[in-house]
Design a protein around this motif. Sequence first.
Motif, mmCIF file in Angstrom:
data_model
loop_
_atom_site.group_PDB
_atom_site.id
_atom_site.type_symbol
_atom_site.label_atom_id
_atom_site.label_comp_id
_atom_site.label_asym_id
_atom_site.label_seq_id
_atom_site.Cartn_x
_atom_site.Cartn_y
_atom_site.Cartn_z
ATOM 1 N N CYS A 17 0.792 -1.192 -0.045
ATOM 2 C CA CYS A 17 0.010 0.055 -0.011
ATOM 3 C C CYS A 17 0.822 1.015 -0.031
ATOM 4 O O CYS A 17 0.551 2.141 -0.765
ATOM 5 C CB CYS A 17 -0.806 0.196 1.220
ATOM 6 S SG CYS A 17 -2.272 -1.390 1.319
ATOM 7 N N VAL A 18 1.865 1.109 0.782
ATOM 8 C CA VAL A 18 2.850 2.435 0.823
ATOM 9 C C VAL A 18 3.391 2.396 -0.514
ATOM 10 O O VAL A 18 3.606 3.625 -1.050
ATOM 11 C CB VAL A 18 3.737 2.432 1.969
ATOM 12 C CG1 VAL A 18 4.927 3.397 1.979
ATOM 13 C CG2 VAL A 18 3.297 2.077 3.231
ATOM 14 N N TRP A 19 4.008 1.501 -1.173
ATOM 15 C CA TRP A 19 4.525 1.718 -2.521
ATOM 16 C C TRP A 19 3.592 2.092 -3.508
ATOM 17 O O TRP A 19 3.914 2.946 -4.223
ATOM 18 C CB TRP A 19 5.091 0.293 -2.948
ATOM 19 C CG TRP A 19 6.355 -0.323 -2.261
ATOM 20 C CD1 TRP A 19 7.654 0.805 -2.329
ATOM 21 C CD2 TRP A 19 7.002 -1.620 -1.975
ATOM 22 N NE1 TRP A 19 8.461 -0.217 -1.747
ATOM 23 C CE2 TRP A 19 8.262 -1.269 -1.660
ATOM 24 C CE3 TRP A 19 6.391 -2.749 -1.877
ATOM 25 C CZ2 TRP A 19 8.743 -2.530 -1.123
ATOM 26 C CZ3 TRP A 19 6.998 -3.941 -1.307
ATOM 27 C CH2 TRP A 19 8.305 -3.905 -0.951
ATOM 28 N N ASP A 20 2.459 1.464 -3.488
ATOM 29 C CA ASP A 20 1.254 1.888 -4.431
ATOM 30 C C ASP A 20 1.071 3.324 -4.379
ATOM 31 O O ASP A 20 0.362 3.941 -5.231
ATOM 32 C CB ASP A 20 0.124 1.048 -4.527
ATOM 33 C CG ASP A 20 0.539 -0.465 -4.836
ATOM 34 O OD1 ASP A 20 1.396 -0.559 -5.355
ATOM 35 O OD2 ASP A 20 -0.348 -1.258 -4.754
ATOM 36 N N ALA A 21 1.181 3.767 -3.123
ATOM 37 C CA ALA A 21 0.939 5.336 -2.977
ATOM 38 C C ALA A 21 1.701 6.352 -3.703
ATOM 39 O O ALA A 21 1.276 7.399 -4.359
ATOM 40 C CB ALA A 21 0.862 5.657 -1.421
ATOM 41 N N GLN A 22 2.953 6.068 -4.191
ATOM 42 C CA GLN A 22 3.836 6.580 -4.998
ATOM 43 C C GLN A 22 4.095 8.084 -4.561
ATOM 44 O O GLN A 22 4.305 8.870 -5.343
ATOM 45 C CB GLN A 22 3.392 6.548 -6.359
ATOM 46 C CG GLN A 22 3.168 5.162 -7.054
ATOM 47 C CD GLN A 22 3.023 5.234 -8.729
ATOM 48 O OE1 GLN A 22 3.103 6.574 -9.301
ATOM 49 N NE2 GLN A 22 3.060 4.082 -9.358
ATOM 50 N N GLY A 23 4.034 8.018 -3.089
ATOM 51 C CA GLY A 23 4.409 9.392 -2.360
ATOM 52 C C GLY A 23 4.052 9.097 -1.159
ATOM 53 O O GLY A 23 3.696 8.179 -0.661
ATOM 54 N N PRO A 24 4.228 10.126 -0.317
ATOM 55 C CA PRO A 24 4.085 10.189 1.251
ATOM 56 C C PRO A 24 2.562 9.705 1.384
ATOM 57 O O PRO A 24 1.552 10.268 0.690
ATOM 58 C CB PRO A 24 4.219 11.538 1.585
ATOM 59 C CG PRO A 24 5.317 11.995 0.678
ATOM 60 C CD PRO A 24 4.969 11.546 -0.522
ATOM 61 N N VAL A 25 2.380 8.883 2.292
ATOM 62 C CA VAL A 25 0.974 8.374 2.597
ATOM 63 C C VAL A 25 0.822 8.333 4.381
ATOM 64 O O VAL A 25 1.519 8.266 5.042
ATOM 65 C CB VAL A 25 0.779 6.783 1.966
ATOM 66 C CG1 VAL A 25 1.612 5.978 2.924
ATOM 67 C CG2 VAL A 25 -0.564 6.614 2.192
ATOM 68 N N THR A 26 -0.432 8.645 4.433
ATOM 69 C CA THR A 26 -0.967 8.462 5.986
ATOM 70 C C THR A 26 -1.481 7.309 6.359
ATOM 71 O O THR A 26 -1.721 6.525 5.481
ATOM 72 C CB THR A 26 -2.039 9.654 6.173
ATOM 73 O OG1 THR A 26 -3.175 9.345 5.722
ATOM 74 C CG2 THR A 26 -1.693 10.930 5.998
#
Length: 125
Positions: A17-26
């Motif tokens: 999920c963090v990788w798929d966000a392709q940017g900072p994520v909460t």
Amino acid sequence: MYKRSELSECELVTMKCVWDAQGPVTCREVIAELRTVYGLEYKDTTVYTFLKILKQKGFIDSYRKGITFYQPIRDEVEYREGQIRKMLDFWFKNSTGDMLAALSQMPEFTKEEREILQKIAAKKE
């Protein structure tokens, strides 16, 4: 320096999920992604724990800007290739042909995809 730790299944899907966000994520965004994409219902505290572990293992970093944001520091492609190499070594004794032949038997592939895999596997033997 990266810590080369294995990820549990829960940690891995959280990391994806963090990788798929392709940017900072909460954390809230990760929770939403886990729910909508993977059908996983985790409590906030559980996901915070997964993110904390991922940070300890050297997969992500975080910073606060009102709320906490998480971003990957391990490359997804690098991690995936390492996992494929481990699978190739463990299950197929480093035989790419054997791995491709096994893949060609999986019902998830179309007939055409299986034929392509079988041709590639035959060339590797």
